[in-house]
Structure formats: C-alpha cells, structure tokens
Design a protein around this motif. Structure first.
Motif, PDB file in Angstrom:
ATOM      1  N   LYS A  56       0.830  -1.212   0.000  1.00  0.00           N
ATOM      2  CA  LYS A  56       0.000   0.000   0.000  1.00  0.00           C
ATOM      3  C   LYS A  56       0.861   1.256   0.000  1.00  0.00           C
ATOM      4  O   LYS A  56       0.544   2.235  -0.658  1.00  0.00           O
ATOM      5  CB  LYS A  56      -0.951   0.005   1.202  1.00  0.00           C
ATOM      6  N   ARG A  57       1.974   1.242   0.714  1.00  0.00           N
ATOM      7  CA  ARG A  57       2.813   2.440   0.781  1.00  0.00           C
ATOM      8  C   ARG A  57       3.550   2.678  -0.533  1.00  0.00           C
ATOM      9  O   ARG A  57       4.033   3.756  -0.793  1.00  0.00           O
ATOM     10  CB  ARG A  57       3.788   2.374   1.944  1.00  0.00           C
ATOM     11  N   MET A  58       3.622   1.666  -1.388  1.00  0.00           N
ATOM     12  CA  MET A  58       4.286   1.807  -2.688  1.00  0.00           C
ATOM     13  C   MET A  58       3.288   2.201  -3.780  1.00  0.00           C
ATOM     14  O   MET A  58       3.658   2.341  -4.932  1.00  0.00           O
ATOM     15  CB  MET A  58       4.967   0.492  -3.084  1.00  0.00           C
ATOM     16  N   GLY A  59       2.014   2.355  -3.429  1.00  0.00           N
ATOM     17  CA  GLY A  59       1.031   2.797  -4.413  1.00  0.00           C
ATOM     18  C   GLY A  59       0.247   1.677  -5.045  1.00  0.00           C
ATOM     19  O   GLY A  59      -0.282   1.822  -6.128  1.00  0.00           O
ATOM     20  N   GLY A  60       0.131   0.551  -4.385  1.00  0.00           N
ATOM     21  CA  GLY A  60      -0.674  -0.536  -4.926  1.00  0.00           C
ATOM     22  C   GLY A  60       0.155  -1.509  -5.738  1.00  0.00           C
ATOM     23  O   GLY A  60       1.377  -1.525  -5.682  1.00  0.00           O
ATOM     24  N   GLN A  65       0.523   0.683 -10.726  1.00  0.00           N
ATOM     25  CA  GLN A  65       1.658   1.600 -10.847  1.00  0.00           C
ATOM     26  C   GLN A  65       2.018   1.837 -12.316  1.00  0.00           C
ATOM     27  O   GLN A  65       2.318   2.962 -12.726  1.00  0.00           O
ATOM     28  CB  GLN A  65       2.875   1.051 -10.102  1.00  0.00           C
ATOM     29  N   LEU A  66       1.977   0.784 -13.117  1.00  0.00           N
ATOM     30  CA  LEU A  66       2.283   0.907 -14.537  1.00  0.00           C
ATOM     31  C   LEU A  66       1.256   1.791 -15.238  1.00  0.00           C
ATOM     32  O   LEU A  66       1.610   2.665 -16.025  1.00  0.00           O
ATOM     33  CB  LEU A  66       2.325  -0.485 -15.183  1.00  0.00           C
ATOM     34  N   LEU A  67      -0.008   1.591 -14.943  1.00  0.00           N
ATOM     35  CA  LEU A  67      -1.055   2.411 -15.534  1.00  0.00           C
ATOM     36  C   LEU A  67      -0.908   3.870 -15.108  1.00  0.00           C
ATOM     37  O   LEU A  67      -1.025   4.781 -15.930  1.00  0.00           O
ATOM     38  CB  LEU A  67      -2.440   1.873 -15.131  1.00  0.00           C
ATOM     39  N   ARG A  68      -0.617   4.104 -13.833  1.00  0.00           N
ATOM     40  CA  ARG A  68      -0.438   5.466 -13.334  1.00  0.00           C
ATOM     41  C   ARG A  68       0.740   6.152 -14.044  1.00  0.00           C
ATOM     42  O   ARG A  68       0.640   7.305 -14.465  1.00  0.00           O
ATOM     43  CB  ARG A  68      -0.197   5.454 -11.828  1.00  0.00           C
ATOM     44  N   ALA A  69       1.854   5.440 -14.199  1.00  0.00           N
ATOM     45  CA  ALA A  69       3.029   6.008 -14.869  1.00  0.00           C
ATOM     46  C   ALA A  69       2.732   6.305 -16.336  1.00  0.00           C
ATOM     47  O   ALA A  69       3.151   7.338 -16.869  1.00  0.00           O
ATOM     48  CB  ALA A  69       4.217   5.051 -14.753  1.00  0.00           C
ATOM     49  N   PHE A  70       1.970   5.432 -16.993  1.00  0.00           N
ATOM     50  CA  PHE A  70       1.618   5.654 -18.397  1.00  0.00           C
ATOM     51  C   PHE A  70       0.734   6.882 -18.548  1.00  0.00           C
ATOM     52  O   PHE A  70       0.969   7.728 -19.423  1.00  0.00           O
ATOM     53  CB  PHE A  70       0.914   4.410 -18.954  1.00  0.00           C
ATOM     54  N   LEU A  71      -0.259   7.012 -17.690  1.00  0.00           N
ATOM     55  CA  LEU A  71      -1.138   8.181 -17.755  1.00  0.00           C
ATOM     56  C   LEU A  71      -0.381   9.463 -17.422  1.00  0.00           C
ATOM     57  O   LEU A  71      -0.603  10.506 -18.043  1.00  0.00           O
ATOM     58  CB  LEU A  71      -2.335   7.993 -16.816  1.00  0.00           C
ATOM     59  N   GLN A  72       0.530   9.390 -16.483  1.00  0.00           N
ATOM     60  CA  GLN A  72       1.353  10.548 -16.134  1.00  0.00           C
ATOM     61  C   GLN A  72       2.218  10.958 -17.326  1.00  0.00           C
ATOM     62  O   GLN A  72       2.380  12.137 -17.618  1.00  0.00           O
ATOM     63  CB  GLN A  72       2.227  10.208 -14.924  1.00  0.00           C
ATOM     64  N   HIS A  73       2.747   9.981 -18.044  1.00  0.00           N
ATOM     65  CA  HIS A  73       3.542  10.265 -19.236  1.00  0.00           C
ATOM     66  C   HIS A  73       2.684  10.968 -20.297  1.00  0.00           C
ATOM     67  O   HIS A  73       3.137  11.929 -20.940  1.00  0.00           O
ATOM     68  CB  HIS A  73       4.117   8.974 -19.805  1.00  0.00           C
TER      69      HIS A  73
END
Length: 146
Positions: A56-60, A65-73
């Motif tokens: 949980k502290r790492m963001g799930g 995390q991969l989806l979040r990084a892709f959307l952030q990109h």
C-alpha cells in the motif's frame, strides 16, 4: 531405510535398497509432484498479489503503478506540446546534454588513443625525430656562428 533398523551391515542395507528400488522411486515421484505443485501454487499466488495488490505504501500493485506512470507520461507529453516555453527550455537542456556528451566522447577517444601501443610508439618516434632535428639545428647554428 527409516523402516529398517535391524540391518547392521553394508550388504544388508544394499540388499534393502535394491529390493525396494521401485517403491522408493514411486514415493519420490509422489513427493516431488506434491512439493512442486505446492511451490507453483505459492509462486503464482505471490505473483498475483504483487501485480494486483502490492504494498500500500508503494502505491498498490504493479499493474496499477504501470497504468499510473503511463497516464502521467501522457499528461506530461501533452503539457510539453502545449507549452512553448517549456519546449524551448527542454530543448536547451537536450542541446547542452548532447554537447557535453560529445565532449566526453572526445575525451574518451583521446584517452583510448593514449593507451593504444601503436599510437604511443608513433608519439615516441615523433618525439625522438623532433629532438634529433633540434640537436641538428643547434649544431648547425653553433658551427655557422664560428
């Protein structure tokens, strides 16, 4: 061997193993299949937990995390395309980086040539030739002055 405690000589133990070879193989195969099956199920369970739940502290999980990084990109790319000042600044950073990279590559190339035996030999030969030429010029100047 666990079951046979009354065998005391090596010959008796050998005969026991030889007589129960097929039974031992079957027991070993069964243990291997059971242990391997448990190990595989445990590993897939851990993999599924890492992919979906994660810490949980790492963001799930990793997928989240991969989806979040892709959307952030995607958002950052859109911001860069719509912001001319940011594009110029990033372009300046990239050009500085390329220039520094070229300078480092040039330095590395010179250092590689310094450790090249053939290049060192040529440099030493040039040095000796220049020294001889200098000595010859000094001798001629000295004999011409007399």
């Amino acid at each position: 061997l666990k079951k046979a405690t009354d065998q005391s000589s090596l010959g008796e133990v050998h005969a026991l193993i030889e007589n129960n070879l097929e039974t031992t193989r079957e027991a070993w195969r069964h243990q291997l299949a059971t242990t391997l099956s448990k190990f595989t199920v445990t590993q897939f369970g851990l993999l599924m937990a890492d992919l979906t739940e994660g810490r949980k502290r790492m963001g799930g999980g990793l997928i989240k995390q991969l989806l979040r990084a892709f959307l952030q990109h995607i958002v950052q790319t859109d911001q860069m395309k719509s912001n001319a000042a940011l594009r110029r600044e990033l372009s300046r950073y990239i050009n500085d980086f390329r220039r520094q990279n070229a300078a480092l590559h040039s330095l590395w190339t010179r250092l590689e040539k310094q450790s090249d035996p053939e290049e060192l030999g040529r440099a030493a030969a040039r040095h000796v030739d220049m020294r001889r030429l200098r000595e010859a010029v000094v001798r001629q100047a000295g004999s011409g002055a007399n």
